[in-house]
Write a protein that holds these residues in place. Structure first.
Motif, short mmCIF file in Angstrom:
data_model
loop_
_atom_site.label_atom_id
_atom_site.label_comp_id
_atom_site.label_asym_id
_atom_site.label_seq_id
_atom_site.Cartn_x
_atom_site.Cartn_y
_atom_site.Cartn_z
N PRO A 338 53.09 49.68 57.39
CA PRO A 338 52.16 49.25 56.34
C PRO A 338 52.82 49.26 54.95
N GLU A 339 53.93 50.01 54.81
CA GLU A 339 54.64 50.02 53.51
C GLU A 339 55.13 48.63 53.14
N CYS A 340 55.25 47.75 54.14
CA CYS A 340 55.74 46.39 53.86
C CYS A 340 54.65 45.52 53.26
N LEU A 341 53.38 45.96 53.41
CA LEU A 341 52.28 45.06 53.04
C LEU A 341 52.28 44.61 51.57
N PRO A 342 52.47 45.52 50.60
CA PRO A 342 52.40 45.05 49.20
C PRO A 342 53.40 43.93 48.91
N GLY A 362 47.13 38.08 43.73
CA GLY A 362 47.23 39.51 44.03
C GLY A 362 46.09 40.01 44.89
N LEU A 363 46.20 41.29 45.29
CA LEU A 363 45.20 41.91 46.15
C LEU A 363 44.61 43.12 45.43
N GLY A 364 43.33 43.33 45.57
CA GLY A 364 42.72 44.55 45.07
C GLY A 364 43.08 45.71 45.98
N ARG A 365 42.87 46.94 45.46
CA ARG A 365 43.23 48.12 46.27
C ARG A 365 42.43 48.17 47.57
N ASP A 366 41.13 47.83 47.47
CA ASP A 366 40.30 47.86 48.69
C ASP A 366 40.81 46.84 49.71
N ALA A 367 41.29 45.72 49.21
CA ALA A 367 41.79 44.68 50.11
C ALA A 367 43.05 45.16 50.82
N VAL A 386 45.75 34.60 57.46
CA VAL A 386 44.56 35.19 56.84
C VAL A 386 44.63 35.00 55.32
N LEU A 387 45.80 35.31 54.75
CA LEU A 387 45.92 35.22 53.29
C LEU A 387 45.80 33.77 52.82
N GLU A 388 46.33 32.86 53.62
CA GLU A 388 46.25 31.45 53.26
C GLU A 388 44.80 31.00 53.16
N ARG A 389 44.03 31.37 54.18
CA ARG A 389 42.62 30.95 54.19
C ARG A 389 41.86 31.64 53.06
N ALA A 390 42.16 32.93 52.87
CA ALA A 390 41.45 33.67 51.82
C ALA A 390 41.75 33.08 50.44
N ALA A 391 43.03 32.74 50.22
CA ALA A 391 43.42 32.22 48.91
C ALA A 391 42.75 30.89 48.61
N ILE A 398 42.43 37.75 41.91
CA ILE A 398 42.71 38.93 42.74
C ILE A 398 41.75 38.95 43.94
N LEU A 399 42.31 39.03 45.14
CA LEU A 399 41.47 39.03 46.34
C LEU A 399 40.85 40.41 46.57
#
Ligand SMILES: Nc1ncnc2c1ncn2[C@@H]1O[C@H](COP(=O)(O)OP(=O)(O)O)[C@@H](O)[C@H]1O
Ligand SMILES: [Mg+2]
Length: 482
Positions: A338-342, A362-367, A386-391, A398-399
């Protein structure tokens, strides 16, 4: 240039008539040709007419005695002198329009080669014009296609494109860099979407073969009946229906470079044997040919299947496995890093913003917490989807978690996750219209089938009652596999 031969007195004298015919043939070809050149047995120019010399920026006088290629770049007169065989019709490229050329050896009575004579036919022989024009057009097209292919067959990604800060990923990159320097086979293992193909590009690009081609083949996507032809190529006219000029195989395309064998676990057993032989002997025979071709390639193979398990149940040849597994590299699944996620999400959102002109960066902390709690069976590929569709749907830069939640598949939440599943008993409403819902269902259904088959497409296909390459196409369309 020739001494005129008198017209034969006696037309019944075959020899006289023959000499006349030869003389008249040469005279008319010379008269109508763009140029004539004669070379000696060293392929040095003995005579060249001034018209022809001028075309190459020379004069008849200063051309004499020089090697023919110096006067006429690309000339093949030397081949004719060496082989003693004529080249009756050929096209020679020049700086100007191409020339139709005829090259004949000049022999003595014993058949020894004294030199050669070449005629360039172009303007005078208009019947050739359509032929030359077609040739020029095809040459131009071929050159541009070759240019595109060379570009296509370069490494598209480097180690810089392999994003992630987790210790496991950093160690993998280090190992891969070292592997790149060694000219040995590499076996990349890891779940689908973990970046095996990406890493293969990076390795090729960092190896001494980087200037050579990188040819990628998905072993699951080629129908079994076509495999041999795809790999080894087909000799011209090898079988009815074969292309007249044959076909170049992947091994030849990858010559001097790297051959990336993706989903190697999906190679049919018969092909495994043939592939092993080619890798061991470093040579092979194209289909329908008895000429052996040598190969000089580095193999990078990848699989999301459990090869040792396949070896144990004799679905994969052990000898091929050992030959490929010289330098194994395992790509960790996203859920274990999960460290790779940011870094990953930042890069993916940037890419999406450039490609689709989205404003989200960018992503919010909750995201981020929500994403870290997912199991990601489709790994980085799934994260990207997922990020493509969300964006695309996002309202602000900020997502937030609420913008991602409905895009995540229910089966993705890890058991420990405190996400939306806790306390929920009613089935999740599937978002979107009919087509979107069917797509979501099909994706989940096939993903499960694939996971239950240990990542083996052929096994999943046979359980589902689908053809191997049909299932592959579906998995690709749904972005479950690349
Ligand atoms: N570490 C990474 N950094 C950036 N992008 C990645 C990484 N790993 C995977 N990807 C992306 O995820 C997608 C799937 O990667 P791919 O190499 O095709 O995976 P695999 O071959 O293992 O199925 C591609 O879009 C790739 O660029
Ligand atoms: Mg892949």
């Amino acid at each position: 240039m020739f001494n005129k031969i008198p017209w034969p007195q006696n037309l019944d004298n075959v020899e006289e008539l023959y000499s006349w015919a030869i003389y008249s043939l040469f005279e008319s070809v010379e008269k109508h040709s763009e140029g004539t050149v004669i070379v000696d047995q060293n392929a040095d120019v003995v005579w060249i007419n001034s018209r022809y010399a001028a075309r190459f920026g020379s004069t008849s006088q200063n051309a004499v005695g020089r090697p023919v290629e110096e006067v006429i770049p690309g000339s093949q007169m030397r081949d004719v002198v060496h082989s003693g065989r004529p080249i009756l019709l050929d096209i020679m490229e020049t700086k100007g329009p191409p020339l139709v050329v005829m090259r004949l050896p000049i022999k003595n009575e014993q058949g020894g080669v004294l030199g050669a004579i070449g005629f360039a036919l172009y303007d005078g022989l208009t019947p050739f014009s359509p032929f030359v024009a077609a040739f020029s057009r095809m040459k131009r097209e071929l050159d541009s296609i070759k240019g595109v292919l060379v570009h296509e067959r370069r490494a598209k990604y480097s180690f810089q494109n392999v994003i992630g800060q987790s210790p496991a990923l950093l160690e993998l990159k280090n190992k891969a860099r070292r592997a790149a320097q060694k000219d040995v086979p590499i076996l990349l293992t890891g779940e689908t979407g973990t970046g095996k193909e990406l890493l293969a590009h990076a390795i090729h690009g960092a190896s001494h073969r980087a200037g050579g081609p990188l040819v990628c083949v998905n072993m699951g996507a080629i129908p079994e009946s076509l495999m041999e032809a795809e790999f080894f190529g087909v000799a011209p006219g090898a079988y009815t229906g074969a292309l007249k000029n044959g076909r170049i195989g992947k091994l030849e395309l990858a010559e001097g470079g790297t051959l990336f064998l993706d989903e190697i676990g999906d190679t049919p057993l018969t092909m495994q044997g043939k592939l092993l032989r080619a890798l061991q002997e470093k040579e092979y025979e194209p289909v329908g040919s008895n000429r052996i071709k040598k190969t000089n390639i580095r193999i990078i193979a990848a699989t999301s299947a459990d090869l040792p398990e396949m070896v144990a149940r004799k679905a994969f040849r052990s000898d091929l496995y050992y030959r490929l597994n010289v330098f194994p590299l395992k790509l960790p699944p996203l859920r274990e890093r999960p460290e790779c996620l940011p870094a990953l999400t930042e890069r993916i959102l940037k890419d999406v913003a450039t490609h689709f002109k989205t404003a989200c960066h960018g992503l919010g902390r909750d995201a981020l917490a929500l994403l870290a709690a997912q199991s990601w069976p489709g790994n980085v590929r799934e994260l990207r989807n997922v990020l493509e569709r969300a964006a695309m749907l996002a309202e602000g830069p900020i997502l937030g978690a609420h913008e991602l939640r409905h895009l995540l598949l229910p089966a993705n939440a890890t058991p420990s996750s405190s996400g939306r599943q806790s306390g929920e008993s009613a089935p999740e409403r599937i978002a979107g219209d009919y087509n979107e819902a069917m797509r979501a269902f099909e994706t989940e259904f096939l993903r499960q089938a694939l996971a239950e088959a240990g990542g083996s497409v052929p096994l999943a296909a046979s359980r589902l009652g689908l053809g191997r390459s049909t299932l592959y196409k579906k998995l690709k369309t749904l972005s479950i596999l690349s």
